[in-house]
Design a protein around this motif. Structure first.
Motif, PDB file in Angstrom:
ATOM      1  N   ALA A 239       0.835  -1.211   0.000  1.00 36.33           N
ATOM      2  CA  ALA A 239       0.000   0.000   0.000  1.00 36.33           C
ATOM      3  C   ALA A 239       0.866   1.256   0.000  1.00 36.33           C
ATOM      4  O   ALA A 239       0.526   2.255  -0.638  1.00 36.33           O
ATOM      5  CB  ALA A 239      -0.924  -0.004   1.222  1.00 36.33           C
ATOM      6  N   ILE A 240       1.991   1.218   0.711  1.00 34.97           N
ATOM      7  CA  ILE A 240       2.906   2.361   0.723  1.00 34.97           C
ATOM      8  C   ILE A 240       3.506   2.576  -0.669  1.00 34.97           C
ATOM      9  O   ILE A 240       3.601   3.712  -1.159  1.00 34.97           O
ATOM     10  CB  ILE A 240       4.012   2.142   1.771  1.00 34.97           C
ATOM     11  CG1 ILE A 240       3.448   2.384   3.174  1.00 34.97           C
ATOM     12  CG2 ILE A 240       5.207   3.042   1.509  1.00 34.97           C
ATOM     13  CD1 ILE A 240       4.403   2.049   4.285  1.00 34.97           C
ATOM     14  N   LEU A 241       3.894   1.474  -1.314  1.00 36.55           N
ATOM     15  CA  LEU A 241       4.453   1.578  -2.658  1.00 36.55           C
ATOM     16  C   LEU A 241       3.426   2.185  -3.622  1.00 36.55           C
ATOM     17  O   LEU A 241       3.749   3.060  -4.436  1.00 36.55           O
ATOM     18  CB  LEU A 241       4.871   0.186  -3.143  1.00 36.55           C
ATOM     19  CG  LEU A 241       5.646   0.112  -4.468  1.00 36.55           C
ATOM     20  CD1 LEU A 241       6.948   0.901  -4.376  1.00 36.55           C
ATOM     21  CD2 LEU A 241       5.939  -1.342  -4.834  1.00 36.55           C
ATOM     22  N   ALA A 242       2.173   1.736  -3.500  1.00 39.99           N
ATOM     23  CA  ALA A 242       1.110   2.295  -4.344  1.00 39.99           C
ATOM     24  C   ALA A 242       0.857   3.759  -3.999  1.00 39.99           C
ATOM     25  O   ALA A 242       0.613   4.586  -4.889  1.00 39.99           O
ATOM     26  CB  ALA A 242      -0.175   1.483  -4.178  1.00 39.99           C
ATOM     27  N   SER A 243       0.930   4.107  -2.705  1.00 47.11           N
ATOM     28  CA  SER A 243       0.670   5.489  -2.276  1.00 47.11           C
ATOM     29  C   SER A 243       1.704   6.457  -2.829  1.00 47.11           C
ATOM     30  O   SER A 243       1.388   7.609  -3.131  1.00 47.11           O
ATOM     31  CB  SER A 243       0.657   5.572  -0.746  1.00 47.11           C
ATOM     32  OG  SER A 243      -0.434   4.850  -0.217  1.00 47.11           O
ATOM     33  N   ILE A 244       2.950   5.999  -2.935  1.00 46.17           N
ATOM     34  CA  ILE A 244       3.988   6.863  -3.512  1.00 46.17           C
ATOM     35  C   ILE A 244       3.641   7.215  -4.952  1.00 46.17           C
ATOM     36  O   ILE A 244       3.716   8.375  -5.368  1.00 46.17           O
ATOM     37  CB  ILE A 244       5.359   6.163  -3.440  1.00 46.17           C
ATOM     38  CG1 ILE A 244       5.811   6.011  -1.978  1.00 46.17           C
ATOM     39  CG2 ILE A 244       6.406   6.932  -4.235  1.00 46.17           C
ATOM     40  CD1 ILE A 244       7.079   5.212  -1.802  1.00 46.17           C
ATOM     41  N   ALA A 245       3.212   6.192  -5.725  1.00 48.46           N
ATOM     42  CA  ALA A 245       2.835   6.430  -7.117  1.00 48.46           C
ATOM     43  C   ALA A 245       1.586   7.311  -7.202  1.00 48.46           C
ATOM     44  O   ALA A 245       1.492   8.201  -8.057  1.00 48.46           O
ATOM     45  CB  ALA A 245       2.589   5.095  -7.826  1.00 48.46           C
ATOM     46  N   VAL A 246       0.625   7.077  -6.291  1.00 46.18           N
ATOM     47  CA  VAL A 246      -0.587   7.896  -6.268  1.00 46.18           C
ATOM     48  C   VAL A 246      -0.248   9.340  -5.911  1.00 46.18           C
ATOM     49  O   VAL A 246      -0.818  10.281  -6.471  1.00 46.18           O
ATOM     50  CB  VAL A 246      -1.606   7.319  -5.268  1.00 46.18           C
ATOM     51  CG1 VAL A 246      -2.770   8.285  -5.058  1.00 46.18           C
ATOM     52  CG2 VAL A 246      -2.138   5.986  -5.774  1.00 46.18           C
ATOM     53  N   GLY A 247       0.700   9.520  -4.980  1.00 42.86           N
ATOM     54  CA  GLY A 247       1.103  10.870  -4.596  1.00 42.86           C
ATOM     55  C   GLY A 247       1.675  11.656  -5.762  1.00 42.86           C
ATOM     56  O   GLY A 247       1.398  12.847  -5.922  1.00 42.86           O
TER      57      GLY A 247
ATOM     58  N   VAL B 176       3.314   1.342 -11.354  1.00 45.81           N
ATOM     59  CA  VAL B 176       3.826   0.790 -10.099  1.00 45.81           C
ATOM     60  C   VAL B 176       2.680   0.572  -9.114  1.00 45.81           C
ATOM     61  O   VAL B 176       2.620  -0.453  -8.424  1.00 45.81           O
ATOM     62  CB  VAL B 176       4.890   1.727  -9.490  1.00 45.81           C
ATOM     63  CG1 VAL B 176       5.350   1.212  -8.128  1.00 45.81           C
ATOM     64  CG2 VAL B 176       6.066   1.887 -10.439  1.00 45.81           C
ATOM     65  N   ALA B 177       1.757   1.535  -9.057  1.00 43.53           N
ATOM     66  CA  ALA B 177       0.608   1.407  -8.155  1.00 43.53           C
ATOM     67  C   ALA B 177      -0.249   0.205  -8.527  1.00 43.53           C
ATOM     68  O   ALA B 177      -0.689  -0.555  -7.651  1.00 43.53           O
ATOM     69  CB  ALA B 177      -0.227   2.686  -8.199  1.00 43.53           C
ATOM     70  N   LEU B 178      -0.488  -0.003  -9.815  1.00 43.31           N
ATOM     71  CA  LEU B 178      -1.319  -1.129 -10.260  1.00 43.31           C
ATOM     72  C   LEU B 178      -0.676  -2.463  -9.893  1.00 43.31           C
ATOM     73  O   LEU B 178      -1.344  -3.366  -9.357  1.00 43.31           O
ATOM     74  CB  LEU B 178      -1.542  -1.043 -11.768  1.00 43.31           C
ATOM     75  CG  LEU B 178      -2.349  -2.201 -12.392  1.00 43.31           C
ATOM     76  CD1 LEU B 178      -3.725  -2.285 -11.759  1.00 43.31           C
ATOM     77  CD2 LEU B 178      -2.449  -2.021 -13.906  1.00 43.31           C
ATOM     78  N   VAL B 179       0.616  -2.595 -10.156  1.00 46.20           N
ATOM     79  CA  VAL B 179       1.309  -3.849  -9.839  1.00 46.20           C
ATOM     80  C   VAL B 179       1.281  -4.110  -8.332  1.00 46.20           C
ATOM     81  O   VAL B 179       1.012  -5.236  -7.879  1.00 46.20           O
ATOM     82  CB  VAL B 179       2.762  -3.802 -10.353  1.00 46.20           C
ATOM     83  CG1 VAL B 179       3.537  -5.022  -9.878  1.00 46.20           C
ATOM     84  CG2 VAL B 179       2.791  -3.719 -11.872  1.00 46.20           C
ATOM     85  N   ALA B 180       1.534  -3.079  -7.533  1.00 50.30           N
ATOM     86  CA  ALA B 180       1.533  -3.238  -6.075  1.00 50.30           C
ATOM     87  C   ALA B 180       0.157  -3.665  -5.570  1.00 50.30           C
ATOM     88  O   ALA B 180       0.038  -4.564  -4.723  1.00 50.30           O
ATOM     89  CB  ALA B 180       1.965  -1.935  -5.409  1.00 50.30           C
ATOM     90  N   ILE B 181      -0.890  -3.054  -6.096  1.00 45.88           N
ATOM     91  CA  ILE B 181      -2.254  -3.368  -5.652  1.00 45.88           C
ATOM     92  C   ILE B 181      -2.640  -4.790  -6.035  1.00 45.88           C
ATOM     93  O   ILE B 181      -3.317  -5.497  -5.271  1.00 45.88           O
ATOM     94  CB  ILE B 181      -3.245  -2.346  -6.244  1.00 45.88           C
ATOM     95  CG1 ILE B 181      -3.064  -0.990  -5.557  1.00 45.88           C
ATOM     96  CG2 ILE B 181      -4.694  -2.824  -6.097  1.00 45.88           C
ATOM     97  CD1 ILE B 181      -3.785   0.145  -6.227  1.00 45.88           C
TER      98      ILE B 181
END
Length: 578
Positions: free
Chosen positions: A283-291, A492-497
């Protein structure tokens, strides 16, 4: 065991929807004040840069400074919440934010404005950490989606109303400085509402602030951002130069020391044990991309409409409404559906796909694209952001104990802000270099001599008409590149999720471990749905029926009471061991 469980207060009665909304009224008002005070300057920045003679790099740093201060102080605020009353800390955050806003409104130079933005960012760090922690302490995850949806709605309204109000103020005789001053009456209202509506019992907890970790983190990230902002600029240094070696090498050393320090201190600013859990880490990895997508789009979209398309600040605010409306719809609708079904991963996957699609489509625009097309593209982007932002926090909160909710929530918000700060700085550097290239080509094609640094200037109003049109085209065409880069990061967000394991949302504030036949005395066995969280409090495993039964029956237990209960059991275990 009876003597132990008598120490904490009795569990709270069932909180109705009305009681929860009354408790959240002041908190949401404070959150709205901070959001609108932040977004109200979005469409004023091009005017501010023009009047204060700022460059594209200055533009990016006005946003990056606040985001970096936000990220660095969010974990510190979380620790302060363990030492002091959360309600007072929220009120203090608002006061600090108002002070920073007034200072920004009085700024006459870019450095003074950047200092004011840092102060605003410090206050935003407090509101970010405390708001989600308070929500997590009074509402179980199964119902939290609905109330997080309300917070998302407040964020959407503030984000939508801010640029519109800011544009109107800039176009009025008041001028851009009043975009900072106008938040003062809103803050006073929020402070009064907080005093009246937010009632939280406070239990002082043992806590230590990791000052060394905070300094190493801020220094390491700042050094990288400064390097990115000026590398490749002919006026400063090349990508491959001794300055690059010194800055990047220094940042790597600082961040390596950060990891070492965080692994040694008892209460780290970045809790490695929590963020190393699978759901939290992904979720943190996805949040970085979302940010990157969230802050990058909000930062550069208003600039595109004003600088490249010649829109007024008010018109630019109206043109960003499709993205804000999409954000509102995605946040509220997904929150309601998650509360009804208990399923959340499908909405995160859909959000990531829409985020990438919206950023990719916006990456095709230029200075001549039809405005209705940009509206459709940004609406898709907005829906994706609405589906992702609050629900990533919800997914993490569902997998940790109540005593870890504040830390876990702050970690997600922390890395999202870091991602936003890095994203805005990197995208701003990319755009500045691209604008220079396109402007140089355009001016050369028109037979106009190129003056050094002209490509970075945002002071278009004082330029001759032919030069102004070339610069507008350069800014419009360069905007597409940064959105395309953001779309690639969004993958990156998609892969992490996709790798996040969906766990049913629990109906209790804390993890309730069901009795296991294999455990003597009927003590709770580790929960199948949250093994890591259960293991984290293994020493406090024997939970009395008096404390477990209300949790299972009402689903509402205060975070402070949970913490007192854990401490009481730990002390009793130590006495028995002695």
């Amino acid at each position: 065991m009876t003597a132990i469980t008598e120490k904490p207060p009795a569990p709270a009665a069932v909180m109705t929807h009305r009681q929860i909304m009354e408790a959240l009224t002041g908190l949401l008002a404070a959150f709205f004040t901070a959001i609108i005070s932040s977004t109200i300057v979005a469409n004023a920045l091009p005017t501010i840069m023009s009047e204060l003679h700022g460059t594209q790099t200055d533009f990016a740093w006005v946003i990056t400074a606040a985001l970096l201060a936000n990220a660095a102080t969010t974990p510190i605020w979380g620790k302060l919440a363990d030492l002091f009353n959360k309600k007072l800390l929220v009120q203090l955050s608002i006061v600090i934010f108002v002070a920073g806003s007034v200072m920004a409104g009085l700024s006459e130079t870019i450095p003074l404005l950047l200092t004011a933005r840092v102060i605003q960012g410090v206050a935003m760090g407090g509101l970010t950490a405390l708001a989600m922690a308070i929500i997590g302490s009074i509402i179980p995850p199964r119902d939290r989606g609905k109330y997080s949806g309300y917070m998302g709605a407040v964020m959407a309204v503030g984000t939508a109303g801010g640029p519109l109000l800011g544009g109107f103020i800039v176009d009025s005789p008041l001028g851009w400085r009043w975009t900072f001053f106008v938040c003062v009456p809103l803050a006073i209202i929020a402070l009064i509402l907080l005093q009246v509506t937010l009632k939280l019992p406070h239990v002082r907890r043992p806590a230590k602030i990791d000052w060394l970790g905070s300094i190493l983190l801020t220094s390491g990230v700042s050094l990288l951002l400064i390097w990115v902002s000026f590398a490749g600029n002919p006026d400063y240094y090349d990508w491959w130069s001794w300055q690059t070696v010194a800055m990047v090498g220094g940042a790597v050393v600082l961040l390596a020391l950060l990891v070492l320090v965080e692994s040694k201190v008892p209460q780290p600013i970045i809790p490695l044990k929590i963020i190393s859990q699978r759901t939290t880490a992904l979720a943190i990895l996805a949040s970085i991309a979302v940010g990157v997508g969230m802050f990058g789009s909000s930062a550069f979209l208003g600039q595109y409409f004003q600088v490249a398309r010649g829109a007024s600040p008010t018109e630019a605010g109206l043109l960003t409404l499709p993205m804000i409306a999409g954000n509102l719809i995605g946040s509220v609708v997904s929150g309601q559906l998650i509360s009804r079904t208990g399923k959340w991963k499908r909405y995160l996957v859909a959000g990531a796909i829409l985020l990438i699609s919206g950023l990719g489509l916006t990456g095709t625009i230029d200075h001549t694209t039809e405005l209705w097309q940009t509206g459709v593209y940004t609406a898709i982007l907005g829906i994706g952001l609405g589906l992702l932002m609050q629900n990533l926090v919800l997914a993490v909160q569902n997998t940790v104990r109540a005593s870890d909710i504040g830390t876990a929530s702050a970690s997600v918000a922390f890395f999202r802000s870091v991602g936003g700060a890095i994203g805005v700085s990197v995208l701003g550097a990319i755009m500045a270099n691209r604008v220079k290239e396109l402007a140089t080509e355009g001016l050369a094609a028109a037979g106009i001599p190129v003056s050094g640094g002209a490509g970075a200037s945002m002071d278009l109003k004082d330029m001759p008409e032919p030069v102004r049109e070339i610069m507008r085209a350069a800014y419009g065409d360069a905007t597409a590149q940064i959105f395309m880069v953001s779309a690639i990061i969004g993958l990156v967000a998609l892969v992490a999720i996709l790798f996040i394991k969906e766990e049913p949302l629990r109906r209790t504030v804390d993890i309730v471990n069901p009795p296991s036949k294999g455990v003597d005395g009927g003590g709770p066995a580790p929960s199948a749905t949250a093994p890591s969280a259960a293991t984290a409090v293994e020493s406090a495993a024997p939970v009395s029926a008096a404390s477990a039964s209300p949790m299972a029956g009402t689903g509402i237990v205060d975070l402070d009471r949970e913490f007192v209960d854990v401490l009481s059991r730990q002390r009793e275990s130590q006495r028995r061991g002695d």
